[in-house]
Design a protein around this motif. Structure first.
Motif, PDB file in Angstrom:
ATOM      1  N   ARG A 340       0.762  -1.107  -0.027  1.00 43.20           N
ATOM      2  CA  ARG A 340      -0.187   0.031  -0.191  1.00 43.20           C
ATOM      3  C   ARG A 340       0.742   1.278   0.142  1.00 43.20           C
ATOM      4  O   ARG A 340       1.904   1.425   0.751  1.00 43.20           O
ATOM      5  N   VAL A 341       0.655   2.250  -0.774  1.00 39.52           N
ATOM      6  CA  VAL A 341       1.255   3.417  -0.780  1.00 39.52           C
ATOM      7  C   VAL A 341       0.305   4.549  -0.768  1.00 39.52           C
ATOM      8  O   VAL A 341      -0.698   4.813  -1.316  1.00 39.52           O
ATOM      9  N   ASP A 342       0.733   5.433   0.462  1.00 34.95           N
ATOM     10  CA  ASP A 342       0.049   6.516   0.752  1.00 34.95           C
ATOM     11  C   ASP A 342      -0.447   7.526  -0.535  1.00 34.95           C
ATOM     12  O   ASP A 342       0.453   7.521  -1.257  1.00 34.95           O
ATOM     13  N   THR A 343      -1.686   7.941  -0.387  1.00 36.56           N
ATOM     14  CA  THR A 343      -1.847   8.740  -1.628  1.00 36.56           C
ATOM     15  C   THR A 343      -1.097   9.877  -1.879  1.00 36.56           C
ATOM     16  O   THR A 343      -0.726  10.030  -2.858  1.00 36.56           O
ATOM     17  N   HIS A 347       1.135  10.636  -5.358  1.00 37.10           N
ATOM     18  CA  HIS A 347       1.244  11.807  -5.969  1.00 37.10           C
ATOM     19  C   HIS A 347       2.573  12.213  -6.182  1.00 37.10           C
ATOM     20  O   HIS A 347       3.062  12.609  -7.442  1.00 37.10           O
ATOM     21  N   LYS A 348       3.474  12.215  -5.376  1.00 42.66           N
ATOM     22  CA  LYS A 348       5.123  12.510  -5.476  1.00 42.66           C
ATOM     23  C   LYS A 348       5.587  11.447  -6.509  1.00 42.66           C
ATOM     24  O   LYS A 348       6.485  12.170  -7.447  1.00 42.66           O
ATOM     25  N   THR A 350       4.213   9.909  -9.008  1.00 40.94           N
ATOM     26  CA  THR A 350       3.737  10.233 -10.426  1.00 40.94           C
ATOM     27  C   THR A 350       4.301  11.679 -10.821  1.00 40.94           C
ATOM     28  O   THR A 350       4.605  12.051 -12.078  1.00 40.94           O
ATOM     29  N   HIS A 351       4.308  12.527  -9.872  1.00 36.98           N
ATOM     30  CA  HIS A 351       5.066  13.960 -10.309  1.00 36.98           C
ATOM     31  C   HIS A 351       6.551  13.789 -10.792  1.00 36.98           C
ATOM     32  O   HIS A 351       6.803  14.479 -11.488  1.00 36.98           O
ATOM     33  N   ARG A 352       7.274  12.790 -10.266  1.00 38.39           N
ATOM     34  CA  ARG A 352       8.674  12.562 -10.730  1.00 38.39           C
ATOM     35  C   ARG A 352       8.616  11.452 -11.691  1.00 38.39           C
ATOM     36  O   ARG A 352       9.856  11.299 -12.166  1.00 38.39           O
ATOM     37  N   ALA A 353       7.465  11.148 -12.309  1.00 41.65           N
ATOM     38  CA  ALA A 353       7.346  10.083 -13.505  1.00 41.65           C
ATOM     39  C   ALA A 353       8.046   8.832 -13.115  1.00 41.65           C
ATOM     40  O   ALA A 353       8.681   8.270 -14.013  1.00 41.65           O
ATOM     41  N   LEU A 354       7.992   8.381 -11.800  1.00 39.08           N
ATOM     42  CA  LEU A 354       8.363   7.001 -11.294  1.00 39.08           C
ATOM     43  C   LEU A 354       7.294   6.149 -11.294  1.00 39.08           C
ATOM     44  O   LEU A 354       7.753   4.962 -10.631  1.00 39.08           O
ATOM     45  N   ASP A 355       6.196   6.352 -11.675  1.00 34.39           N
ATOM     46  CA  ASP A 355       5.123   5.289 -11.472  1.00 34.39           C
ATOM     47  C   ASP A 355       5.226   4.114 -12.305  1.00 34.39           C
ATOM     48  O   ASP A 355       5.149   3.035 -12.059  1.00 34.39           O
ATOM     49  N   LEU A 356       5.865   4.418 -13.505  1.00 34.72           N
ATOM     50  CA  LEU A 356       5.982   3.081 -14.334  1.00 34.72           C
ATOM     51  C   LEU A 356       7.115   2.104 -13.755  1.00 34.72           C
ATOM     52  O   LEU A 356       6.774   0.926 -13.748  1.00 34.72           O
ATOM     53  N   ALA A 357       8.437   2.935 -13.508  1.00 34.89           N
ATOM     54  CA  ALA A 357       9.150   1.866 -12.847  1.00 34.89           C
ATOM     55  C   ALA A 357       8.824   1.283 -11.471  1.00 34.89           C
ATOM     56  O   ALA A 357       9.225   0.251 -11.129  1.00 34.89           O
ATOM     57  N   THR A 358       7.935   1.914 -10.674  1.00 42.05           N
ATOM     58  CA  THR A 358       7.618   1.645  -9.665  1.00 42.05           C
ATOM     59  C   THR A 358       6.490   0.251  -9.809  1.00 42.05           C
ATOM     60  O   THR A 358       6.747  -0.587  -9.271  1.00 42.05           O
ATOM     61  N   ILE A 359       5.634   0.400 -10.847  1.00 40.11           N
ATOM     62  CA  ILE A 359       4.785  -0.879 -11.262  1.00 40.11           C
ATOM     63  C   ILE A 359       5.585  -1.938 -11.702  1.00 40.11           C
ATOM     64  O   ILE A 359       5.473  -3.163 -11.574  1.00 40.11           O
ATOM     65  N   GLU A 360       6.882  -1.736 -12.623  1.00 37.76           N
ATOM     66  CA  GLU A 360       7.451  -2.788 -13.076  1.00 37.76           C
ATOM     67  C   GLU A 360       8.196  -3.368 -11.809  1.00 37.76           C
ATOM     68  O   GLU A 360       8.329  -4.523 -12.126  1.00 37.76           O
ATOM     69  N   ALA A 361       8.743  -2.522 -11.006  1.00 33.38           N
ATOM     70  CA  ALA A 361       9.390  -3.459  -9.697  1.00 33.38           C
ATOM     71  C   ALA A 361       8.175  -4.149  -9.187  1.00 33.38           C
ATOM     72  O   ALA A 361       8.529  -5.288  -8.618  1.00 33.38           O
ATOM     73  N   ALA A 362       7.048  -3.752  -9.044  1.00 33.85           N
ATOM     74  CA  ALA A 362       5.951  -4.606  -8.101  1.00 33.85           C
ATOM     75  C   ALA A 362       5.786  -5.933  -8.981  1.00 33.85           C
ATOM     76  O   ALA A 362       5.623  -6.999  -8.470  1.00 33.85           O
ATOM     77  N   VAL A 370      10.470  -1.051  -4.723  1.00 32.57           N
ATOM     78  CA  VAL A 370       9.394  -0.224  -4.653  1.00 32.57           C
ATOM     79  C   VAL A 370       9.392   0.985  -3.504  1.00 32.57           C
ATOM     80  O   VAL A 370       9.364   1.953  -3.912  1.00 32.57           O
ATOM     81  N   THR A 371      10.048   0.603  -2.429  1.00 31.85           N
ATOM     82  CA  THR A 371      10.020   1.319  -1.355  1.00 31.85           C
ATOM     83  C   THR A 371      11.267   2.626  -1.666  1.00 31.85           C
ATOM     84  O   THR A 371      11.065   3.536  -1.516  1.00 31.85           O
ATOM     85  N   GLU A 372      12.253   2.033  -2.107  1.00 36.70           N
ATOM     86  CA  GLU A 372      13.399   3.160  -2.656  1.00 36.70           C
ATOM     87  C   GLU A 372      13.016   4.016  -3.663  1.00 36.70           C
ATOM     88  O   GLU A 372      13.217   5.330  -3.839  1.00 36.70           O
ATOM     89  N   LEU A 373      12.066   3.690  -4.756  1.00 34.38           N
ATOM     90  CA  LEU A 373      11.555   4.501  -5.569  1.00 34.38           C
ATOM     91  C   LEU A 373      10.544   5.793  -4.958  1.00 34.38           C
ATOM     92  O   LEU A 373      10.552   6.630  -5.367  1.00 34.38           O
ATOM     93  N   VAL A 374       9.743   5.219  -3.998  1.00 32.32           N
ATOM     94  CA  VAL A 374       8.920   5.961  -3.527  1.00 32.32           C
ATOM     95  C   VAL A 374       9.706   7.216  -2.680  1.00 32.32           C
ATOM     96  O   VAL A 374       9.136   8.204  -2.683  1.00 32.32           O
TER      97      VAL A 374
END
Length: 426
Positions: A340-343, A347-348, A350-362, A370-374
C-alpha cells in the motif's frame, strides 16, 4: 478512488502487476492504457454474444464498411458521413443520421406492418448488430475511418423494447441473404454519395461480408473467420471490432496510438528517420489534435439497443460502463502479494514520473525497490506498507462492493431510459 485507502500495488497469481484504487480516465479513443483494458473487456463481451447466438443456431456476419477518402478530407467530416452527428439541444441542432443509421431505416428494410407487408429485416431475421469504428491516417491518403459490425441474423422476436424475447431461430434463405447484402451495399454507397460524391466507394470495396460458421469457430479467436490478418497476427471478429489498440495501420497508414508513439519519440529527440511511422513533428501534432476533436463525444463500440438482454449480456456502452469494465478487469485474478502506498506519496511518485518504474518493480516482486523509488520521489519510507494476500483481497472486495452499487444504479437508469424510448430501426 479513495484518498484514505491509498494505492495498492498488487501482483496477481500470473505475475502481472495491477494498481488498485486509482481513478482512471476511461478514454477509449485517447488513452493507450485505458483503451487496452476497456477493449479487452469489450472483446470478451462480443465473443460471448457471438458464441451464444451461433450456439442457438443463428447466423452472424462480420461486415466491414468503408468510404473513399483523400488526403484533403477532414476526419470530422468523414466521421459525420459514416457515423452521423449527435443532437445539440442547447444550440437547437438536430441529430443527423450517417450511412450506418440509414442501413436499418425505411420501408424496404422494416416493411409496412400496417399494410401487412414484411421487409428485409423480417426475411433475414435481423435482431441487431455491434458496431465498432476504427481509424487510421497517412500522409498520402489522409484519414481512413471505417466501421466493423457483427450482424446477428436468423431470429424472430416477440415483445417490444426491453421486454423483447427471441421466439424462433432459423437460417435465412439464400435469396433473403442476397437481398440483405444488396440492400446494405446500396444504402451505404448511395448515402455517402449524397453527402459527397467523392466519398462513394466502389460496390466491390465499400461493404465486405464474412460469415461466422460454427460455435467452434466462434470460440477459436484466431480461426472462426476467414483468417482476418493484422500484420502477422490472426484477429478474431471480437478483436477486429474491439481491439483497436492492437491495430497497425496498413498500406503506410498509422493507427492512432502509432501516431501518438511517433509524436512522443519525435518530442523526445528521436530522429525522424529512426522513429516508427512517418510525418514530421508538426504534422503528427496537428493530426493527433484533429483526431482528438473528431472523436470527442462519439462511441467507439456500440450495440443495437436491446440486443444485450436478448443475448443474455449485461452492461452498456456509456463512458460510465467503460469505467466499470476498467475496474472489473483489475480483479480478474487472485492476488499473491503487494504493498500500500499513501495517496500523498503516490502523487510524488507520479510527479517525478516514477510510476512506471514502480509498477515494473512490483511486477517483479521487488518490493524493496518499490520503497526506494517512493522515497526517491521525496516521500517518507513509512509511506509504503507490505500487505498480505488477505489484506489485498479485503481492500478489493470493498472496491467491488462500491462498484456493484454503481452498476445497479446504472442498470436502474437504463431501465428508466428504455421504458420511455422508442426502438429505432430494430
Amino acid at each position: 478512488m479513495d484518498p484514505d485507502s491509498g494505492v495498492i500495488l498488487a501482483r496477481t497469481a500470473e505475475g502481472n502487476a495491477v494498481a488498485l484504487g486509482l481513478l482512471k480516465c476511461g478514454k477509449i479513443w485517447l488513452c493507450p492504457v485505458c483503451s487496452a483494458t476497456i477493449r479487452h473487456g469489450r472483446a470478451e463481451e462480443i465473443t460471448r454474444a457471438v458464441v451464444a447466438w451461433v450456439a442457438m443456431g443463428g447466423v452472424a456476419l462480420l461486415v466491414t464498411f468503408t468510404a473513399r477518402h483523400a488526403s484533403t478530407d477532414k476526419l470530422a467530416t468523414l466521421m459525420d458521413a459514416i457515423q452521423g452527428t449527435r443532437a445539440d439541444k442547447a444550440n437547437g441542432v438536430a441529430r443527423r443520421p450517417g450511412a450506418y443509421q440509414r442501413l436499418i431505416t425505411g420501408g424496404t428494410w422494416a416493411g409496412r406492418p400496417e399494410r401487412g407487408l414484411t421487409g428485409i429485416r423480417d426475411r433475414v431475421g435481423y435482431i441487431g448488430m455491434i458496431r465498432a469504428t476504427e481509424i487510421t491516417v497517412g500522409q498520402a491518403n489522409g484519414w481512413h475511418p471505417h466501421i466493423h459490425a457483427i450482424v446477428f441474423l436468423g431470429g424472430e422476436t416477440a415483445g417490444t423494447r426491453a421486454d423483447k424475447q427471441i421466439t424462433r431461430v432459423f437460417t435465412p434463405s439464400d435469396s433473403a441473404m442476397a437481398e440483405f447484402e444488396g440492400h446494405f451495399r446500396s444504402v451505404w454507397t448511395s448515402h455517402l454519395a449524397k453527402v459527397d460524391r467523392a466519398f462513394k466507394p466502389s460496390d466491390k470495396h465499400g461493404v465486405d461480408f464474412k460469415k461466422l460458421e460454427t460455435v467452434q469457430d466462434a470460440e477459436d479467436l484466431g480461426k472462426y473467420i476467414a483468417k482476418i490478418q493484422d500484420g502477422n497476427k490472426a484477429i478474431s471478429p471480437a478483436n477486429e471490432l474491439a481491439r483497436g489498440d492492437l491495430k497497425q495501420g496498413r498500406h503506410g497508414n498509422m493507427a492512432p496510438f502509432e501516431l501518438l508513439g511517433r509524436l512522443g519519440d519525435l518530442m523526445g529527440g528521436v530522429p525522424e528517420d529512426e522513429a516508427d511511422g512517418h510525418g514530421d513533428q508538426p504534422w503528427c501534432r496537428a493530426a493527433w489534435a484533429e483526431y482528438e476533436t473528431a472523436t470527442k463525444g462519439r462511441r467507439a463500440i456500440e450495440w443495437t439497443r436491446y440486443l444485450r438482454p436478448l443475448l443474455g449480456i449485461e452492461g452498456g456502452d456509456t463512458e460510465e460502463d467503460d469505467l466499470d469494465v476498467l475496474a472489473g478487469m483489475d480483479g480478474l485474478s487472485e492476488f499473491r502479494d503487494g504493498v500500500r502506498v499513501d495517496t500523498g506519496a503516490w502523487h510524488k511518485v507520479t510527479h517525478r514520473a516514477l510510476d512506471l518504474a514502480t509498477i515494473e518493480a512490483a511486477e517483479d516482486g521487488r518490493w524493496d525497490d518499490v520503497t526506494e523509488l517512493v522515497t526517491a520521489s521525496g516521500a517518507r519510507s513509512g509511506a509504503v506498507r507490505r500487505l498480505s494476500t488477505g489484506e489485498i483481497a479485503e481492500v478489493w472486495e470493498a472496491t467491488l462492493a462500491t462498484l456493484a452499487e454503481r452498476r445497479e444504479a446504472a442498470a436502474a437508469r437504463r431501465r428508466v431510459e428504455q421504458a420511455g424510448t422508442a426502438d429505432p430501426g430494430n
